[in-house]
Design a protein around this motif. Structure first.
Motif, PDB file in Angstrom:
ATOM      1  N   LEU A   1       0.962  -1.326  -0.037  1.00 23.27           N
ATOM      2  CA  LEU A   1      -0.138  -0.066   0.093  1.00 23.27           C
ATOM      3  C   LEU A   1       0.807   1.209   0.093  1.00 23.27           C
ATOM      4  O   LEU A   1       2.106   1.252   0.328  1.00 23.27           O
ATOM      5  CB  LEU A   1      -1.035   0.096   1.272  1.00 23.27           C
ATOM      6  CG  LEU A   1      -1.721  -1.083   1.180  1.00 23.27           C
ATOM      7  CD1 LEU A   1      -2.475  -1.247   2.665  1.00 23.27           C
ATOM      8  CD2 LEU A   1      -2.808  -1.413   0.194  1.00 23.27           C
ATOM      9  N   SER A   2       0.511   2.295  -0.317  1.00 20.69           N
ATOM     10  CA  SER A   2       0.918   3.523  -0.290  1.00 20.69           C
ATOM     11  C   SER A   2       0.981   4.311   0.998  1.00 20.69           C
ATOM     12  O   SER A   2       1.571   5.355   1.275  1.00 20.69           O
ATOM     13  CB  SER A   2       0.457   4.588  -1.203  1.00 20.69           C
ATOM     14  OG  SER A   2      -0.743   5.071  -1.140  1.00 20.69           O
TER      15      SER A   2
ATOM     16  N   LYS B   1      -8.913   0.022  -2.894  1.00 17.27           N
ATOM     17  CA  LYS B   1      -7.980  -0.466  -3.744  1.00 17.27           C
ATOM     18  C   LYS B   1      -8.220  -2.147  -3.943  1.00 17.27           C
ATOM     19  O   LYS B   1      -7.781  -2.426  -5.151  1.00 17.27           O
ATOM     20  CB  LYS B   1      -6.433  -0.340  -2.818  1.00 17.27           C
ATOM     21  CG  LYS B   1      -6.258   1.280  -2.797  1.00 17.27           C
ATOM     22  CD  LYS B   1      -5.895   1.883  -3.912  1.00 17.27           C
ATOM     23  CE  LYS B   1      -4.515   1.649  -4.406  1.00 17.27           C
ATOM     24  NZ  LYS B   1      -4.001   2.444  -5.584  1.00 17.27           N
ATOM     25  N   TYR B   2      -8.442  -2.609  -3.049  1.00 18.19           N
ATOM     26  CA  TYR B   2      -8.477  -4.072  -3.211  1.00 18.19           C
ATOM     27  C   TYR B   2      -9.533  -4.699  -2.591  1.00 18.19           C
ATOM     28  O   TYR B   2     -10.097  -4.501  -1.475  1.00 18.19           O
ATOM     29  CB  TYR B   2      -7.191  -4.763  -2.634  1.00 18.19           C
ATOM     30  CG  TYR B   2      -5.741  -4.255  -2.988  1.00 18.19           C
ATOM     31  CD1 TYR B   2      -5.426  -4.471  -4.176  1.00 18.19           C
ATOM     32  CD2 TYR B   2      -5.026  -3.184  -2.188  1.00 18.19           C
ATOM     33  CE1 TYR B   2      -4.305  -4.106  -4.737  1.00 18.19           C
ATOM     34  CE2 TYR B   2      -3.970  -2.507  -2.742  1.00 18.19           C
ATOM     35  CZ  TYR B   2      -3.394  -3.257  -3.862  1.00 18.19           C
ATOM     36  OH  TYR B   2      -2.389  -2.454  -4.477  1.00 18.19           O
TER      37      TYR B   2
ATOM     38  N   VAL C   1     -10.533  -0.595  -8.912  1.00 20.37           N
ATOM     39  CA  VAL C   1      -9.924  -1.712  -7.859  1.00 20.37           C
ATOM     40  C   VAL C   1      -9.747  -3.062  -8.347  1.00 20.37           C
ATOM     41  O   VAL C   1     -10.376  -3.360  -9.270  1.00 20.37           O
ATOM     42  CB  VAL C   1     -11.120  -2.078  -6.588  1.00 20.37           C
ATOM     43  CG1 VAL C   1     -11.546  -0.636  -5.773  1.00 20.37           C
ATOM     44  CG2 VAL C   1     -12.433  -2.572  -7.257  1.00 20.37           C
ATOM     45  N   TYR C   2      -8.823  -3.585  -7.672  1.00 16.78           N
ATOM     46  CA  TYR C   2      -8.338  -5.071  -7.958  1.00 16.78           C
ATOM     47  C   TYR C   2      -9.167  -6.069  -7.168  1.00 16.78           C
ATOM     48  O   TYR C   2      -9.366  -5.823  -5.952  1.00 16.78           O
ATOM     49  CB  TYR C   2      -6.905  -5.278  -7.957  1.00 16.78           C
ATOM     50  CG  TYR C   2      -6.039  -4.795  -9.052  1.00 16.78           C
ATOM     51  CD1 TYR C   2      -6.337  -4.636 -10.317  1.00 16.78           C
ATOM     52  CD2 TYR C   2      -4.571  -4.660  -8.757  1.00 16.78           C
ATOM     53  CE1 TYR C   2      -5.533  -4.190 -11.379  1.00 16.78           C
ATOM     54  CE2 TYR C   2      -3.598  -4.199  -9.824  1.00 16.78           C
ATOM     55  CZ  TYR C   2      -4.311  -3.907 -11.022  1.00 16.78           C
ATOM     56  OH  TYR C   2      -3.532  -3.741 -11.923  1.00 16.78           O
TER      57      TYR C   2
ATOM     58  N   GLY D   1      -9.223  -0.083   1.782  1.00 17.74           N
ATOM     59  CA  GLY D   1      -8.972   1.104   0.984  1.00 17.74           C
ATOM     60  C   GLY D   1      -7.841   1.811   1.706  1.00 17.74           C
ATOM     61  O   GLY D   1      -7.481   1.555   2.811  1.00 17.74           O
ATOM     62  N   GLU D   2      -7.244   2.829   1.029  1.00 16.42           N
ATOM     63  CA  GLU D   2      -6.332   3.804   1.692  1.00 16.42           C
ATOM     64  C   GLU D   2      -7.023   5.163   2.050  1.00 16.42           C
ATOM     65  O   GLU D   2      -7.751   5.645   1.274  1.00 16.42           O
ATOM     66  CB  GLU D   2      -5.024   4.095   0.616  1.00 16.42           C
ATOM     67  CG  GLU D   2      -4.374   2.905   0.284  1.00 16.42           C
ATOM     68  CD  GLU D   2      -3.350   3.192  -0.843  1.00 16.42           C
ATOM     69  OE1 GLU D   2      -2.565   2.231  -1.057  1.00 16.42           O
ATOM     70  OE2 GLU D   2      -3.601   4.127  -1.730  1.00 16.42           O
TER      71      GLU D   2
END
Lengths: 329, 329
Positions: B38-39, B82-83, B115-116, B141-142
């Motif tokens: 993740l970022s 995100k995922y 999203v993946y 999620g970020e």
């Protein structure tokens, strides 16, 4: 049915059963999603649904499986489980006392594993549209620094360690389903393996592969790895740990313990020189005290799993074809 | 049933249907859990199960709900999805072509949301033990830096914005379930709101509360917030956007649009001075083009939601008691 709504009855289910059982600081914030501050941005993420039948069995219930299964899936990627989500699909009329027992068990398993249940969702479907209760868990874990587990890292010369007796979980479920008497010693092996895995990776950070042999058993897992890594695997029949009672059960019903699902066991692919210290570490843990080497990775018979039998022949252990035992987890 | 096993048939389901549909670099690694970089280490985590009946309806299907619902839950915490994980419980005999259509829709929704789908699990249960297919998704999620969304931040003076027409999803499902004809304009509003939310939080990082009015509708969400934040809420009946056709449907069947579930709408609690710019931002997006202010937070009638009717009286909007419409999502 009202318990599945977004309204008053749904709130009561949350406030009287789920929140008290799972209580922790993050859950208490009651968002649609949990806000988590991790110690790293390198995480692992996994999910599993549980549909085991019966819901309650010797040594556990569906709730214990749902927590331990996800904790273990994370451990197998080299990550320490931290946070778990719980999604329940409940059949209308499901006894609240059974639900209470299941969530209490989940809390206990979460405490043992050291994870928080931080977010969840409950749906209720009409009578006849589900089978009691189905539980999905997803988990977020923090990856251990310097560890890189991958099936592609299996290579000739590595030893394959199993953490204990095979087939206990399947034998328990089968016996329970068919009202067969089994000796008291046979109960599900369902257990969280994360504390042991953390120690194993501390003493041997370059363990190549970790896998839990659940559905499809050791046979499915090893066939997958042999194919992915393009190696051969040779097991020693004499070394495979199966309780006498489980072996007897298999002999009667025509099962092979290598194909039975386990819920608290792992397979580790370990370099020759690390094998002794990994075994010594595992033996210190309740869930690893019977760990042993059952075979090794070879550079012949690529993509295949072989078993050297007690009389010295070699039998191919195929990928299981169909469903040996449905709804085992 | 064999498709639910850990063996060959289960692999085929994965390799022929699920992996090709969801394909992405992380899924391709085929671990028990996805390894994610993740970022940020500040994340949000959520889950939902979907049991909607019927599985296919105007404008979408269970798969679209399952992706958008989790993307939106994350957005409502101020996080960018995100995922996604996907857990499927499939009834024996469920048509593979329906499964294919559902997973194709999931992929399309995931692409739109950005999203993946990175990890998943499939279980098959006997005929009669589930109702076609149930899908659980969990999401990571970020969190957007500097944003702090919480129901506790609702306070007197804030405007309450809704992103568009209420009740479309419920009306669609009800009509489909009862073979009622609805005009073509009525279809599920199911949509991923994350791109719009990201922009809203860019122009107004101190938006206090974001919520999607799903099960229990606007009434349930606002009652929850009024109670948690210990504020009052006053809605203006004249301002509440309901399509004429949905209102007619509600009049005939005795429903109140404030209690109907939406799957692509949000409520935002916004300071007076930010209201214009948030609305202007929302109007630029397809899913926010009909956004408007429907009421405000007040410091009277603590814990209650009131509705100023068209003729000037005030009606209390209670927390919904039972299930208005079961299996709506």
């Amino acid at each position: 049915m009202a318990h599945g709504s977004g309204g008053q009855a749904g709130h009561e289910l949350m406030e009287k059963i789920l929140l008290p059982a799972f209580d922790n600081p993050i859950l208490r914030e009651m968002h649609d999603g949990a806000k988590l501050d991790l110690s790293t941005n390198k995480i692992a993420f996994t999910t599993d649904s549980y549909v085991v039948k019966p819901l309650f069995f010797a040594g556990g219930n569906i709730g214990k499986l749902a927590i331990c299964g996800t904790v273990n899936d994370l451990a197998m990627t080299g990550a320490i489980a931290k946070y778990i989500s719980v999604g329940m699909i409940i059949e209308e009329g499901f006894p609240l006392k059974d639900l209470q027992e299941i969530v209490n068990t989940m809390r206990k398993a979460a405490d043992e594993a050291g994870v928080y249940i931080v977010t969840g969702d409950t749906k209720v479907v009409n009578k006849g549209c589900a089978d009691g209760i189905f539980i999905n868990t997803a988990g977020v874990g923090e990856r251990i620094k310097g560890v890189e587990i991958s099936p592609l890292k299996a290579k000739a010369g590595q030893n394959i360690i199993v953490s204990g007796y095979l087939g206990d979980h399947s034998a328990t479920i089968m016996a329970s389903r068919h009202n067969l008497e089994l000796p008291n010693v046979i109960k599900t092996d369902c257990a969280p393996l994360n504390h042991m895995v953390k120690e194993m990776l501390t003493v041997a950070p370059n363990i190549a592969v970790l896998r839990d042999p659940t559905r499809g058993g050791v046979a499915a897992v090893l066939n997958e790895i042999a194919q992915q890594a393009q190696v051969g695997i040779l097991l020693e029949e004499d070394s495979i740990p199966v309780r006498e009672e489980v072996q007897g059960f298999c002999d009667i019903l025509g099962f092979d313990p290598l194909y039975l699902a386990n819920e608290g066991k792992l397979l580790a692919f370990v370099d020759q020189e690390d094998t002794e210290k990994v075994l010594a570490t595992m033996h210190k843990f309740e869930y690893g005290k019977n760990a042993k080497v059952i075979g090794k990775v070879i550079d012949k018979a690529i993509g295949e799993v072989g078993l050297r039998t007690a009389i010295g022949g070699i039998r191919i252990v195929d990928m299981p074809q169909g469903e040996q035992i449905p709804r085992i987890c």
